[in-house]
Motif scaffolding. Structure first.
Motif, short mmCIF file in Angstrom:
data_model
loop_
_atom_site.label_atom_id
_atom_site.label_comp_id
_atom_site.label_asym_id
_atom_site.label_seq_id
_atom_site.Cartn_x
_atom_site.Cartn_y
_atom_site.Cartn_z
N SER A 66 -43.34 73.08 -8.08
CA SER A 66 -43.64 74.42 -8.55
C SER A 66 -42.35 75.11 -9.00
N LYS A 67 -42.42 75.84 -10.09
CA LYS A 67 -41.23 76.52 -10.61
C LYS A 67 -40.83 77.70 -9.74
N TYR A 68 -41.79 78.24 -8.98
CA TYR A 68 -41.53 79.51 -8.31
C TYR A 68 -41.62 79.43 -6.79
N GLN A 69 -41.90 78.27 -6.27
CA GLN A 69 -42.12 78.12 -4.83
C GLN A 69 -40.85 78.44 -4.03
N ILE A 70 -41.01 79.24 -2.98
CA ILE A 70 -39.93 79.51 -2.04
C ILE A 70 -40.32 78.87 -0.71
N GLY A 71 -39.47 77.97 -0.23
CA GLY A 71 -39.76 77.25 1.01
C GLY A 71 -38.94 77.76 2.17
N GLY A 72 -39.43 77.50 3.37
CA GLY A 72 -38.72 77.91 4.59
C GLY A 72 -39.67 77.92 5.76
N ALA A 310 -44.56 84.99 -3.76
CA ALA A 310 -45.09 86.10 -4.55
C ALA A 310 -43.99 87.12 -4.86
N THR A 311 -43.13 87.40 -3.87
CA THR A 311 -42.01 88.32 -4.09
C THR A 311 -41.05 87.77 -5.13
N ASN A 312 -40.83 86.48 -5.10
CA ASN A 312 -39.96 85.82 -6.06
C ASN A 312 -40.46 86.03 -7.49
N ILE A 313 -41.77 85.87 -7.67
CA ILE A 313 -42.36 86.04 -9.01
C ILE A 313 -42.30 87.50 -9.44
N LYS A 314 -42.64 88.41 -8.52
CA LYS A 314 -42.62 89.84 -8.85
C LYS A 314 -41.21 90.33 -9.16
#
Length: 582
Positions: A66-72, A310-314
Motif C-alpha cells: 500500500s502506498k499510504y499504509q502506516i505500520g506499528g 487515515a491521518t497520513n492520507i489526510k
C-alpha cells in the motif's frame, strides 16, 4: 523486479517529497504516545512500542503493498500480546512475533491476501468492539491510580482486581487523568489540526510534575527511564520446544495482523482519489518481513494502523516515503527527547488508550447490526461476548463457524424445486408451477424446475421433492437446470442417486438448459455419460418433444389430464394403433 519495487514512486517529484515530509512528521507525532501506550497496555516496557514504530513502520512502508499504509503497534493486538506476556513471558512474545512474521510471508507467497473478503463483517465488528472493551476497562486502574493491581488474561479476573482494590484510589491520578482527557477532547474540538493525544500528555504531565510531584506513578517510577538509543541486535533463543509451544499464539497474531493490515489498506484505497490500489499479497509479505526483523530489536508485533493511515492520507501523503519519514522522525525524537518521556504519569496514558478504544469500538455499526435482529446480529453479539469473556481465538472461530452455518441455512432456502407443466393459456407456452394440480398432471412425464445452488445444504430438500414424484414411477423425468449455478459433491451424489433410481425401473432422465460450467461438472463426475449426452437439450420444449416419444400410449387412452397439447389426440383409442414408444 526493479520496476515492481519502484513503481509506487513513479513520477515522484521534490514537491511530492515535501508533502510526504509534512505528513510523515504529523503521523510521527501522533504515533509516539500511542506506541508507548500500546506497549504498556500489552504488558511490556514503553520503549519497545517505540522501537516497533521505528523499525516496523519503516519496513512496512518500504516493502508493503500500500502506498499510504502506516505500520506499528495497534490496539487490536493489546489483549493478545498481554495474554502471551502473562502466560509465556516477554522473551517468548518476541519469538511468537517472529513466527507470526514468517506466517505472514507465507500467506503472501501463497497469495492468500484476497481471503480477507471472506471474513464476514459481523465477525470483524464483533471482535473489534470486544477488543475495545478490553482496552478501555484495562485502563481503569491507571485512570484511578489503583495500587496492588495484578494483571490477568481474563476480563472477569481483571474486573475483580479493580473492585477489590477500589479503596486504593489516588485522587491525584484521577485529576491528572481528567486533565489529560479534557485537553484531548478540547483539542480535538477546537484545534483539530493539533495532535490531541500528544497535547493531553504534555499538559497533564506538566501539571502533575508541578502540583503532584511524587504523588502519581510515572513511566520512570514504574518502568525505569526510556533509553535514548536503539537496542543492540540480539539473537533470539530459538528452540523447537519453544516453537511448538508458540505456534498457536503466533498464528493468532498473524491472522489478526493480516486482517487489520488489509482492512487498513482497503480503507486507504477508499480515501484516495487515485486509481492506485494496494497489492494485498505484497502487503502481507511486507508485514511479515517487518515482524521478522522487529523482534531482534526488542520490538513487539506490528500491523497496519487504520487511524494513523487515515491521518497520513489526510495530511497529504503522496507515497510510501511518508511512512518511512514517520519512522525516522520517531527515531530522532527517541534520541533527543527520551529522558523527558519518563516523567509522563501512567494516569495520563490511560485517557489516550480509552479514546483509542472508544474510536475503534465500531459503536454505530454495532448498534445498526444489532437492531436488525437477524442472523448477523447473533454472529456479532456472540463474537463480541466471546472476545471479552474468553479469547479472540475462540471468538473468531465460533463467529466464523456460526456465520457459515447461518449462510448455509440461508442458501439452502434459495434452492427452489417446483413441479411445472406448460401453460396453454400463455402464448409462449411457458412451463409454470401453478398449472400443476391433481386434475392436471401427466402420470408419465414429470417436469421440475430447479433454481439455486445444488450443494450439501440443499441436497436433502432437492432429493425429497424429486423422490415424492419417483414413487409414481414416471417414464420420463425432465430437470430444468438453467438456473443452477453450481453443484458440489453432495449435490452430485444426490443427483446420481435420483438418476439411478429412475434407470432401475426403466425410466429416462432428460436435462434442459444446463449451463456450460454445470455440464463440465457433470462430465467430470461421469454423470453426463450416465444420463446420456443425447438426453441433454438446450430448451425445455425440445426435451418435452423427446419425452412424448417415450410414452406408453396405452396408458394415455382415456386420460383427461391433458398436460400437453398432444394429449387430446393421444387420449383417443385409435391413436397410433396403440403403439408404445420405448
Amino acid at each position: 523486479m526493479r520496476t515492481k519495487f519502484t513503481g509506487r514512486f513513479q513520477g515522484y517529484s521534490s514537491r511530492d517529497f515535501q508533502k510526504d515530509i509534512l505528513s510523515g512528521i504529523t503521523v510521527g507525532v501522533i504515533a509516539i504516545p500511542l506506541a508507548m501506550a500500546f506497549a504498556i497496555a500489552s504488558g511490556v516496557n514503553p520503549e519497545y512500542g517505540i522501537y516497533t514504530t521505528i523499525i516496523a513502520g519503516i519496513l512496512i512502508s518500504l516493502l508493503g503493498g500500500s502506498k499510504y499504509q502506516i505500520g506499528g503497534p495497534t490496539g487490536a493486538f493489546v489483549p493478545i500480546l498481554l495474554g502471551i506476556v502473562l502466560t509465556y513471558g516477554y522473551a517468548d512474545l518476541l519469538l511468537a512475533g517472529l513466527l507470526a512474521g514468517i506466517m505472514l510471508c507465507l500467506m503472501g507467497i501463497l497469495k492468500l491476501g484476497t481471503l480477507i473478503k471472506y471474513i464476514p463483517l459481523p465477525v470483524t465488528i464483533g471482535f473489534t468492539a470486544g477488543i475495545a472493551v478490553i482496552i478501555f476497562t484495562g485502563q481503569i486502574a491507571n485512570f484511578l491510580g489503583l495500587t496492588g493491581i495484578e494483571k490477568h488474561e481474563r476480563f472477569i479476573a481483571n474486573m475483580k482486581e479493580i473492585i477489590f482494590h477500589v479503596d486504593t484510589i489516588n485522587i491525584y491520578s484521577v485529576i491528572t487523568a481528567l486533565i489529560c482527557l479534557a485537553v484531548i477532547l478540547g483539542t480535538a474540538h477546537f484545534l483539530p489540526k493539533v495532535p490531541n493525544s500528544l497535547a493531553g500528555l504534555i499538559v497533564s504531565s506538566i501539571v502533575a510534575s508541578i502540583f503532584f510531584a511524587e504523588q502519581v506513578p510515572t513511566i520512570g517510577t514504574v518502568y525505569g527511564g526510556i533509553p535514548n538509543a536503539l537496542p543492540q541486535v540480539e539473537m533470539l533463543n530459538i528452540t523447537w520446544e519453544r516453537i511448538e509451544r508458540l505456534l498457536g499464539p503466533a498464528f493468532v497474531i498473524a491472522a489478526l495482523g493480516a486482517i487489520e493490515s488489509l482492512l487498513s489498506a482497503v480503507v486507504a484505497d477508499g480515501m484516495t482519489m487515485t486509481n492506485s490500489k494496494h497489492n494485498s499479497n505484497r502487503e502481507l509479505i511486507g508485514q511479515g518481513v517487518a515482524n521478522i526483523v522487529t523482534p531482534f530489536f526488542g520490538g513487539i508485533p506490528a500491523t497496519g494502523a487504520i487511524a494513523r493511515t487515515a491521518t497520513n492520507i489526510k495530511s497529504g501523503a503522496v507515497s510510501p516515503m511518508s511512512g518511512i519519514i514517520h519512522g525516522i522522525f520517531v527515531l530522532f525524537t527517541l534520541l533527543l527527547l527520551a529522558p523527558y518521556a519518563s516523567a509522563i504519569p501512567l494516569a495520563s496514558m490511560a485517557p489516550v488508550l480509552m479514546i483509542v478504544a472508544w474510536n475503534m469500538s465500531e459503536r454505530k455499526h454495532f448498534a445498526h447490526l444489532l437492531k436488525q435482529k437477524t442472523g448477523d446480529s447473533l454472529v456479532l453479539l456472540l463474537t463480541f461476548l466471546l472476545t471479552v469473556f474468553t479469547s479472540l481465538t475462540v471468538a473468531v472461530e465460533v463467529g466464523l463457524i456460526l456465520a457459515i452455518l447461518l449462510f448455509v441455512k440461508q442458501m439452502s432456502k434459495q434452492l427452489v424445486t417446483e413441479k411445472v407443466l406448460p401453460d396453454h393459456r400463455n402464448k409462449q407456452n411457458k412451463v409454470l408451477p401453478h398449472v400443476v394440480n391433481d386434475q392436471h398432471d401427466c402420470p408419465q412425464v414429470s417436469i421440475y424446475t430447479i433454481e439455486g445452488p445444488l450443494f450439501f445444504g440443499a441436497a436433502q430438500t432437492f432429493e425429497k421433492n424429486i423422490l415424492d414424484t419417483l414413487q409414481r414411477k414416471p417414464r420420463v423425468l425432465i430437470l430444468r437446470l438453467s438456473k443452477v449455478p453450481f453443484m458440489d459433491t453432495t449435490g452430485e451424489a444426490t443427483f446420481r442417486n435420483i438418476v439411478k433410481e429412475i434407470h432401475n425401473y426403466g425410466g429416462t432422465v432428460l436435462v434442459s438448459g444446463a449451463t456450460s460450467p454445470l455440464k463440465e461438472t457433470l462430465q467430470k463426475n461421469k454423470l453426463l455419460e450416465e444420463i446420456g449426452e443425447e438426453h441433454f437439450f438446450k430448451h425445455t420444449g425440445e426435451a418435452i418433444d423427446y419425452a412424448l416419444t417415450r410414452l406408453n400410449t396405452n396408458q394415455c387412452i382415456g386420460c383427461r389430464h391433458f398436460a400437453f397439447r398432444e394429449c387430446k389426440q393421444l387420449s383417443q383409442p385409435s391413436c397410433l394403433n396403440n403403439k408404445t414408444y420405448n
